[in-house]
Motif scaffolding. Structure first.
Motif, mmCIF file in Angstrom:
data_model
loop_
_atom_site.group_PDB
_atom_site.id
_atom_site.type_symbol
_atom_site.label_atom_id
_atom_site.label_comp_id
_atom_site.label_asym_id
_atom_site.label_seq_id
_atom_site.Cartn_x
_atom_site.Cartn_y
_atom_site.Cartn_z
ATOM 1 N N GLN A 109 26.205 43.863 37.104
ATOM 2 C CA GLN A 109 25.910 44.469 37.952
ATOM 3 C C GLN A 109 26.569 45.735 37.149
ATOM 4 O O GLN A 109 25.790 47.053 37.435
ATOM 5 N N ALA A 110 27.464 45.559 36.932
ATOM 6 C CA ALA A 110 28.557 47.512 37.145
ATOM 7 C C ALA A 110 28.508 48.086 35.945
ATOM 8 O O ALA A 110 27.747 49.000 36.187
ATOM 9 N N PHE B 292 32.791 53.592 32.455
ATOM 10 C CA PHE B 292 33.425 53.067 33.419
ATOM 11 C C PHE B 292 34.905 52.943 33.585
ATOM 12 O O PHE B 292 35.589 53.591 32.517
ATOM 13 N N PRO B 293 34.915 52.918 34.873
ATOM 14 C CA PRO B 293 36.591 53.176 35.220
ATOM 15 C C PRO B 293 37.997 52.449 34.983
ATOM 16 O O PRO B 293 39.004 52.834 35.380
ATOM 17 N N TRP B 294 37.907 51.069 34.251
ATOM 18 C CA TRP B 294 37.809 50.437 34.004
ATOM 19 C C TRP B 294 38.475 49.596 32.229
ATOM 20 O O TRP B 294 37.698 50.290 31.773
ATOM 21 N N SER B 295 39.441 49.162 31.806
ATOM 22 C CA SER B 295 39.764 49.006 30.556
ATOM 23 C C SER B 295 38.673 48.341 29.831
ATOM 24 O O SER B 295 37.809 47.367 30.797
ATOM 25 N N PRO B 296 38.640 48.389 28.409
ATOM 26 C CA PRO B 296 37.173 47.405 27.829
ATOM 27 C C PRO B 296 37.306 46.112 28.078
ATOM 28 O O PRO B 296 38.160 46.040 28.105
ATOM 29 N N GLY B 297 36.338 45.547 28.330
ATOM 30 C CA GLY B 297 35.666 44.500 28.023
ATOM 31 C C GLY B 297 36.109 43.800 29.763
ATOM 32 O O GLY B 297 36.228 44.214 30.672
ATOM 33 N N ASP C 232 40.237 42.808 35.750
ATOM 34 C CA ASP C 232 41.761 43.568 36.578
ATOM 35 C C ASP C 232 41.650 44.795 36.982
ATOM 36 O O ASP C 232 42.377 45.434 38.332
ATOM 37 N N TRP C 233 40.233 46.205 37.601
ATOM 38 C CA TRP C 233 40.413 47.226 38.324
ATOM 39 C C TRP C 233 39.603 46.078 39.402
ATOM 40 O O TRP C 233 40.231 47.656 40.741
ATOM 41 N N LEU C 234 38.831 45.416 39.812
ATOM 42 C CA LEU C 234 38.202 44.735 41.007
ATOM 43 C C LEU C 234 40.062 44.342 41.869
ATOM 44 O O LEU C 234 39.913 44.704 42.638
ATOM 45 N N ALA C 235 40.843 43.967 41.335
ATOM 46 C CA ALA C 235 41.856 43.474 41.269
ATOM 47 C C ALA C 235 43.061 44.400 42.405
ATOM 48 O O ALA C 235 43.387 44.489 43.348
ATOM 49 N N ARG C 236 42.523 45.685 41.510
ATOM 50 C CA ARG C 236 43.340 47.720 41.893
ATOM 51 C C ARG C 236 42.305 47.524 42.958
ATOM 52 O O ARG C 236 42.259 48.699 44.025
ATOM 53 N N HIS C 237 41.498 47.204 43.478
ATOM 54 C CA HIS C 237 40.839 48.542 44.352
ATOM 55 C C HIS C 237 40.149 47.323 45.717
ATOM 56 O O HIS C 237 38.976 46.280 45.678
ATOM 57 N N PRO C 238 41.280 46.877 46.838
ATOM 58 C CA PRO C 238 40.749 45.773 48.131
ATOM 59 C C PRO C 238 40.147 46.526 48.678
ATOM 60 O O PRO C 238 38.845 45.691 50.195
ATOM 61 N N ASP C 239 38.929 46.974 48.479
ATOM 62 C CA ASP C 239 38.032 47.588 49.643
ATOM 63 C C ASP C 239 36.368 46.788 49.824
ATOM 64 O O ASP C 239 36.274 46.140 50.552
#
Length: 300
Positions: free
Chosen positions: A133-134, A142-147, A153-160
């Motif tokens: 979906q993203a 894209f705000p995450w590193s490739p792949g 890993d990006w999700l883990a840094r966004h606790p919302d």
């Protein structure tokens, strides 16, 4: 009034359920059930999704509504209830899974006999759907590193978002009794039946089963429409790679996996969630010997 609040989560069939409730509004009303138009709308979604309801109550990534907005929405809802005199009120928005102050919702639904329904998926399958979906919906860089591993890993840094399901459920249990919270693990894409065929879950049938309300006769044989379907894992990864190349980004050793769940980062996530799965099964499902989802065979 007896009220059911479906809070998602996203990528668990919420769109399909909401579309079914919208398509059959009139028949539901004739059977004493109201999926109201009040609170629907936002971002061109017409009267299908109750995103305006969640936004006004503070559950959104856009600014919350004012007290006046909430008052007007409550008046509109009460007018609709008066007009149709239902036995059951159905509200639905996956935005209610966001980490927000619950007091405005409590005040808005004061006097309602509330049941909260939430569908959950094992994190590897859920993250794969979120990733698809993203890639399809995020404009620009894209705000995450490739792949896919970079996305996890990006999700883990966004606790919302409540990536700990136990924290999500405890958030609601702090405001409403645990007996009023219905937890449904979505396992139709994880297990197989005795005939060796994939199990299927008709979201509409299951939803009404969980709220102990018979389906209207005309919905008894309804087929679930797979709305908002995700692309396949290879196509999604190729789409991300192509977007990055077109933007001139450095992609390094971008590896495309035939199945996203093979990514080591996701395997780690599943094992990290094992204790939470056991906690949810005991606290919300009354199961002490079987966790919410099996992690058997999952290794890093």
């Amino acid at each position: 009034m007896r009220t059911v609040l479906h809070i998602g989560m996203n990528k668990t069939g919420s769109t399909s359920l909401q579309n079914a409730l919208h398509r059959d509004r009139a028949a539901l009303r004739s059977s004493g059930m109201l999926y109201p138009e009040a609170g629907c709308g936002l971002s061109g979604t017409a009267v299908i999704f109750q995103y305006e309801l969640s936004r006004v109550l503070g559950y959104s990534n856009t600014p919350a509504g004012s007290e006046g907005d909430a008052g007007k929405l409550k008046a509109d809802l009460e007018n609709e209830i008066t007009a149709h005199n239902p036995n059951l009120l159905i509200l639905s928005s996956e935005y209610f899974c966001l980490r927000r102050d619950i007091s405005r919702l409590q005040q808005f639904l004061a006097g309602h006999d509330l049941t909260v329904v939430v569908y959950l998926r094992r994190h590897d399958f859920w993250y794969a759907s979120l990733y698809a979906q993203a890639v399809a919906s995020i404009p620009g860089a894209f705000p995450w590193s490739p792949g896919f591993a970079g996305y996890v890993d990006w999700l883990a840094r966004h606790p919302d978002h409540f990536h700990s399901y136990g924290a999500l459920l405890d958030h609601w249990r702090a405001a409403f009794p645990a007996a009023n919270i219905v937890v449904r693990p979505l396992t139709h894409d994880l297990h197989r039946n005795e005939a060796g065929k994939p199990e299927t879950l008709n979201m509409v049938h299951d939803f009404f089963l969980q709220i102990s309300t018979p389906l209207p006769e005309h919905l008894a044989h309804i087929e679930l429409r797979r709305d908002n379907r995700s692309a396949g894992p290879v196509q999604v990864q190729e789409a991300e790679l192509n977007r990055r190349v077109q933007r001139g980004e450095a992609v390094g050793d971008f590896e495309i996996f035939p199945q996203l769940v093979e990514a080591e980062a996701v395997q780690r996530v599943i094992l990290t969630q094992a204790a939470d799965y056991a906690y949810i099964a005991e606290k919300y499902l009354g199961q002490t010997m079987q966790p919410l989802f099996s992690t058997a065979g999952v290794t890093v």
